[in-house]
Scaffold this active site. Structure first.
Site, mmCIF file in Angstrom:
data_model
loop_
_atom_site.group_PDB
_atom_site.id
_atom_site.type_symbol
_atom_site.label_atom_id
_atom_site.label_comp_id
_atom_site.label_asym_id
_atom_site.label_seq_id
_atom_site.Cartn_x
_atom_site.Cartn_y
_atom_site.Cartn_z
ATOM 1 N N CYS A 284 0.848 -1.178 0.000
ATOM 2 C CA CYS A 284 0.000 0.000 0.000
ATOM 3 C C CYS A 284 0.889 1.236 0.000
ATOM 4 O O CYS A 284 2.086 1.151 0.217
ATOM 5 C CB CYS A 284 -0.830 0.040 1.272
ATOM 6 S SG CYS A 284 -1.706 -1.490 1.569
ATOM 7 N N ARG B 160 1.758 1.877 -5.864
ATOM 8 C CA ARG B 160 1.987 0.919 -4.784
ATOM 9 C C ARG B 160 0.750 0.084 -4.487
ATOM 10 O O ARG B 160 0.807 -0.868 -3.699
ATOM 11 C CB ARG B 160 2.401 1.662 -3.509
ATOM 12 C CG ARG B 160 3.631 2.504 -3.662
ATOM 13 C CD ARG B 160 3.908 3.246 -2.384
ATOM 14 N NE ARG B 160 4.265 2.340 -1.318
ATOM 15 C CZ ARG B 160 5.494 1.947 -1.047
ATOM 16 N NH1 ARG B 160 6.491 2.384 -1.762
ATOM 17 N NH2 ARG B 160 5.734 1.118 -0.064
ATOM 18 N N TRP C 107 -3.635 -2.123 -1.775
ATOM 19 C CA TRP C 107 -3.515 -3.284 -2.630
ATOM 20 C C TRP C 107 -3.819 -4.432 -1.690
ATOM 21 O O TRP C 107 -3.008 -4.754 -0.817
ATOM 22 C CB TRP C 107 -2.100 -3.359 -3.180
ATOM 23 C CG TRP C 107 -1.871 -4.382 -4.229
ATOM 24 C CD1 TRP C 107 -2.508 -4.495 -5.423
ATOM 25 C CD2 TRP C 107 -0.902 -5.429 -4.191
ATOM 26 N NE1 TRP C 107 -1.990 -5.549 -6.127
ATOM 27 C CE2 TRP C 107 -1.013 -6.134 -5.401
ATOM 28 C CE3 TRP C 107 0.049 -5.852 -3.264
ATOM 29 C CZ2 TRP C 107 -0.216 -7.235 -5.706
ATOM 30 C CZ3 TRP C 107 0.837 -6.930 -3.565
ATOM 31 C CH2 TRP C 107 0.706 -7.609 -4.781
ATOM 32 N N ASN D 71 0.951 0.338 6.151
ATOM 33 C CA ASN D 71 1.527 -0.472 5.075
ATOM 34 C C ASN D 71 2.360 -1.554 5.750
ATOM 35 O O ASN D 71 3.147 -1.258 6.646
ATOM 36 C CB ASN D 71 2.416 0.404 4.178
ATOM 37 C CG ASN D 71 3.108 -0.407 3.102
ATOM 38 O OD1 ASN D 71 2.581 -1.406 2.640
ATOM 39 N ND2 ASN D 71 4.288 0.036 2.710
ATOM 40 N N GLY D 72 2.148 -2.808 5.339
ATOM 41 C CA GLY D 72 2.872 -3.910 5.966
ATOM 42 C C GLY D 72 1.894 -5.008 6.345
ATOM 43 O O GLY D 72 0.746 -5.001 5.892
ATOM 44 N N GLU E 47 12.814 -11.542 -19.539
ATOM 45 C CA GLU E 47 12.271 -10.215 -19.280
ATOM 46 C C GLU E 47 11.134 -9.897 -20.258
ATOM 47 O O GLU E 47 10.114 -9.322 -19.882
ATOM 48 C CB GLU E 47 13.408 -9.178 -19.362
ATOM 49 C CG GLU E 47 13.033 -7.740 -19.101
ATOM 50 C CD GLU E 47 12.463 -7.468 -17.710
ATOM 51 O OE1 GLU E 47 12.459 -8.366 -16.852
ATOM 52 O OE2 GLU E 47 11.970 -6.347 -17.507
ATOM 53 N N LYS F 89 7.411 -9.071 -18.993
ATOM 54 C CA LYS F 89 6.737 -7.810 -19.346
ATOM 55 C C LYS F 89 5.408 -8.109 -20.043
ATOM 56 O O LYS F 89 4.395 -7.473 -19.778
ATOM 57 C CB LYS F 89 7.602 -6.977 -20.312
ATOM 58 C CG LYS F 89 8.808 -6.302 -19.718
ATOM 59 C CD LYS F 89 8.530 -4.964 -19.116
ATOM 60 C CE LYS F 89 8.702 -4.837 -17.656
ATOM 61 N NZ LYS F 89 9.456 -5.630 -16.796
ATOM 62 N N GLU G 185 2.869 -9.331 -17.524
ATOM 63 C CA GLU G 185 2.498 -8.272 -16.577
ATOM 64 C C GLU G 185 1.509 -7.277 -17.157
ATOM 65 O O GLU G 185 0.509 -6.952 -16.526
ATOM 66 C CB GLU G 185 3.746 -7.457 -16.175
ATOM 67 C CG GLU G 185 4.628 -8.077 -15.132
ATOM 68 C CD GLU G 185 5.814 -7.178 -14.809
ATOM 69 O OE1 GLU G 185 6.039 -6.907 -13.641
ATOM 70 O OE2 GLU G 185 6.526 -6.730 -15.740
ATOM 71 N N HIS H 71 13.145 -30.258 -25.589
ATOM 72 C CA HIS H 71 12.935 -31.108 -24.414
ATOM 73 C C HIS H 71 11.547 -30.926 -23.808
ATOM 74 O O HIS H 71 11.346 -31.201 -22.629
ATOM 75 C CB HIS H 71 14.026 -30.832 -23.376
ATOM 76 C CG HIS H 71 15.400 -31.128 -23.878
ATOM 77 N ND1 HIS H 71 15.823 -32.394 -24.207
ATOM 78 C CD2 HIS H 71 16.436 -30.308 -24.191
ATOM 79 C CE1 HIS H 71 17.064 -32.351 -24.662
ATOM 80 N NE2 HIS H 71 17.459 -31.075 -24.660
ATOM 81 N N LYS I 284 4.266 -1.989 -7.807
ATOM 82 C CA LYS I 284 5.654 -1.740 -8.174
ATOM 83 C C LYS I 284 6.628 -2.148 -7.074
ATOM 84 O O LYS I 284 7.723 -2.611 -7.337
ATOM 85 C CB LYS I 284 5.835 -0.259 -8.492
ATOM 86 C CG LYS I 284 7.212 0.050 -8.972
ATOM 87 C CD LYS I 284 7.250 1.276 -9.817
ATOM 88 C CE LYS I 284 8.548 1.353 -10.560
ATOM 89 N NZ LYS I 284 8.671 0.311 -11.573
HETATM 90 C C1 G6P Z 1 7.577 -6.090 -8.379
HETATM 91 C C2 G6P Z 1 7.529 -5.255 -9.640
HETATM 92 C C3 G6P Z 1 8.595 -5.728 -10.628
HETATM 93 C C4 G6P Z 1 9.963 -5.706 -9.941
HETATM 94 C C5 G6P Z 1 9.957 -6.553 -8.666
HETATM 95 C C6 G6P Z 1 11.231 -6.382 -7.874
HETATM 96 O O1 G6P Z 1 7.153 -7.378 -8.635
HETATM 97 O O2 G6P Z 1 6.260 -5.319 -10.232
HETATM 98 O O3 G6P Z 1 8.620 -4.865 -11.748
HETATM 99 O O4 G6P Z 1 10.917 -6.199 -10.840
HETATM 100 O O5 G6P Z 1 8.891 -6.109 -7.824
HETATM 101 O O6 G6P Z 1 11.303 -5.050 -7.435
HETATM 102 P P1 G6P Z 1 12.614 -4.345 -6.972
HETATM 103 O O7 G6P Z 1 12.181 -3.005 -6.475
HETATM 104 O O8 G6P Z 1 13.202 -5.189 -5.880
HETATM 105 O O9 G6P Z 1 13.507 -4.264 -8.148
#
Ligand code: G6P
Length: 595
Positions: free
Chosen positions: A2, A27, A71, A97-98, A468, A472, A475, A491, A590
């Site tokens: 959050c 967040r 969230w 938050n937590g 990656e 992406k 996501e 395989h 994020k």
């Molecule tokens: C979340 C984000 C990702 C990010 C990951 C690690 O899952 O959605 O985009 O790569 O956290 O975040 P960090 O801040 O540790 O790079």
């Protein structure tokens, strides 16, 4: 997961809180709420985004308040579960938050004492606990006693009706104080306050802080402490879209600048060599890189670079698996890669590494973040603020930081090292050239948007880039995507090939090129459409692939940086064509500050 914010000062609190909450939406954004205080508390909550909340907020004259964007973790997305939560008499409001791990037992005990609960959240125990200990005018003391009862992580801001201060506390969740002129702020991160101030104080674990319009008092374990005032190197403009349709696209276009910043001052001019101003073991035997999500993919590239360039044993370990794998048994340097510096799994792994006696380095984008304080030293990647949930420029900057780290060990052949460093300096220009071809790549993204499944394949150092690309795509476009080392297809994944399984193949002219060509022929033979990402000047792949995307030809070892931009743009245009909410993907945040 959050975002929380608090304001006290000379402005009307509601517009400030709503504006700041908007900046924290990355967040969490399933529901939100604010509480403002005068003689009484006024609480407004909404399911949905901050814009929904702003429609419900009645005009008021309060100049102090707190806010939250949620969230959901404990309890469904409902107005009752949205924060702020209040005590029985509606005199105390809390945003959190937590995760409070022992909330069920605390709640049972409070209920036995007659406290009535209205939500399913862990947070609601807090206003009731504070109410239990509260004596008029002594909010700080009550918060101190309440947090002593908690097991788990928290960043909280508390306000009481009639009070002239906010009280904030943290343990294992980030919290920062913003210092203004006759006004002060508290928030999960600086982006919430950049419109008002760039002078901040990062709170430490165990800090309890009273914030008035004119002053800030911080205590830890009952003793007054002072914390350094820092100036944030980011501006409010940097966290705006600046004419782009999405933050993600803006941030993709900011990558040439991000790379220049990552490199700045770290390569000597006359005799090309990388010098990093970091505390590091002189001759590490085994390096462990630990991270989550995109940062883990940067760690995989780092693993390969450190092994190949610096000839050091290195391995990447997913942070949430760190304890199971026990990499500290044989490592002496643990490098935590985290753009936010707040990812709970990465912080936990780092703490384990420290406890095991390893030296630690944080590779981080956010100044003042928890990882920077936890580790022996920090290598800042300097990508600037990143707002879109999907990491783009922070990922590129982390990858470039991996090249710098590997090259700073300086153990390969001097000529090869010089060539690599010289070309690394040209990467921002190559990236700009590649970004000029956005419309080409966009067409391929639009084409891929019609499929429900996509494979990304590569070999060697581009395999993490394939990972990656698949991440992406999942996501932001909600399309099922997988990445495979091209040699592994036979395989198992071969079984899925066919006209409905397009394959994006990363095939730079490196030592894996002819094997990639064979793999692509095998893929074609099974009916899958193939889009190949190849070097400029490569005309061979046109005979093999259905479509070809060309990227500036660089030394093979540097190709991941350019190929990353291609997979980012492909995923962006798949998501855009499918009409997805690109900057705020469902169920994702994020910064993930829970385990
Ligand atoms: C979340 C984000 C990702 C990010 C990951 C690690 O899952 O959605 O985009 O790569 O956290 O975040 P960090 O801040 O540790 O790079």
């Amino acid at each position: 997961m959050c975002g929380i914010v608090g304001y006290i000062g000379h402005r009307l609190a509601q517009p400030v809180l709503l504006n700041s909450l908007g900046k924290l939406e990355y967040r969490g954004y399933d529901s939100c709420g604010i509480a403002v205080a005068e003689r009484s508390l006024e609480v407004t909550k909404a399911v949905g985004r901050v814009v929904e909340l702003s429609r419900l907020v009645a005009k008021g004259s309060a100049t102090a308040g707190i806010g939250h964007t949620r969230w959901a973790t404990h309890g469904a997305v409902t107005t009752a579960n949205a924060h702020p939560h209040i005590d029985c008499r509606g005199r105390i409001a809390v945003v959190h938050n937590g995760i409070i791990e022992n909330y069920l037992e605390l709640r049972a005990a409070l209920e036995r004492d007659g406290h009535r609960f209205v939500s399913e959240t862990d947070t609601e125990v807090l206003p009731h606990l504070i109410e239990k200990y509260y004596r008029e005018g002594r909010l700080e003391e009550a918060v101190g006693l309440a947090v002593k009862c908690l097991v788990g992580s928290y960043a909280i801001i508390v306000i009481a009706a009639g009070s002239k201060s906010l009280v904030a506390a943290r343990r294992d969740s980030p919290l920062v104080i913003g210092l203004g002129d006759r006004e002060n702020f508290v928030a999960s991160d600086v982006s919430a306050m950049l419109d008002y101030t760039d002078r901040v104080v990062y709170l430490e674990d165990g800090d309890i802080c009273r914030v008035t319009a004119d002053d800030v008092f911080i205590a830890n374990s009952g003793t007054t402490v002072s914390r350094k005032v820092q100036v944030v190197p980011w501006t409010a403009e940097q966290v705006q879209k600046g004419g782009y349709e999405h933050f993600m696209l803006k941030e993709i276009h900011e990558q040439p600048k991000a790379v220049s910043e990552t490199l700045a001052g770290r390569i000597s001019v006359i005799e090309p060599a990388v010098t990093l101003d970091i505390e590091a073991p002189a001759n590490p035997r085994n390096i462990v890189l630990t991270a989550c999500g995109s940062s883990y993919h940067a760690a995989l590239i780092g693993e390969l670079l450190l092994t190949r360039l610096a000839r050091v044993r290195a391995r990447a370990v997913i942070a949430s698996e760190f304890e199971q794998v026990e990499p500290t048994l044989d490592s002496d340097w643990v490098i935590a890669i985290t753009q936010s510096g707040e990812t709970a799994d990465t912080l936990r792994a780092t703490k384990k590494a420290r406890a095991a006696g390893c030296a630690t380095l944080a590779v981080v984008n956010v100044q003042g973040s928890t990882a920077t304080r936890l580790c022996d030293d920090t290598l800042f990647v300097r990508a600037g603020p990143e707002v879109s949930v999907a990491a783009t420029k922070t990922f590129i900057a982390q990858v470039v930081a991996m090249y710098l780290l590997a090259l700073s060990r300086g153990t390969i052949d001097r000529k090869a090292e010089t060539d690599l460093i010289n070309e690394l300096k040209l990467i921002p220009a190559y990236l700009s050239r590649l970004l000029d071809r956005e419309s080409d790549i966009a067409q391929h993204g639009a084409y891929l948007a019609r499929f429900t499944d996509i494979f990304f394949v590569a070999r060697g150092i581009n395999y993490p880039v394939a990972l990656e690309g698949a991440l992406k795509t999942k996501e932001i476009s909600y399309v099922h995507a997988e990445a495979h080392p091209a040699g592994e297809l036979k395989h198992g994944p071969f079984a899925l090939l066919g006209p409905n399984m397009p394959v994006v193949a990363l095939a730079p002219k490196d030592e894996t090129y002819s094997l990639m060509q064979s793999s692509m022929k095998e893929i074609k033979a099974r009916g899958s459409p193939v889009i190949a990402v190849v070097d400029e000047g490569d005309s061979d792949m046109e005979q093999v692939a259905d479509y070809v995307i060309k990227v500036p030809a660089v030394q093979p070892l540097l190709s991941p940086i350019l190929n990353t931009v291609v997979v980012q743009l492909i995923s962006y245009y798949i998501a855009k064509t499918r009409g997805c909410p690109i900057d705020r993907p469902a169920n994702l945040a994020k910064s993930v500050t829970v385990l």
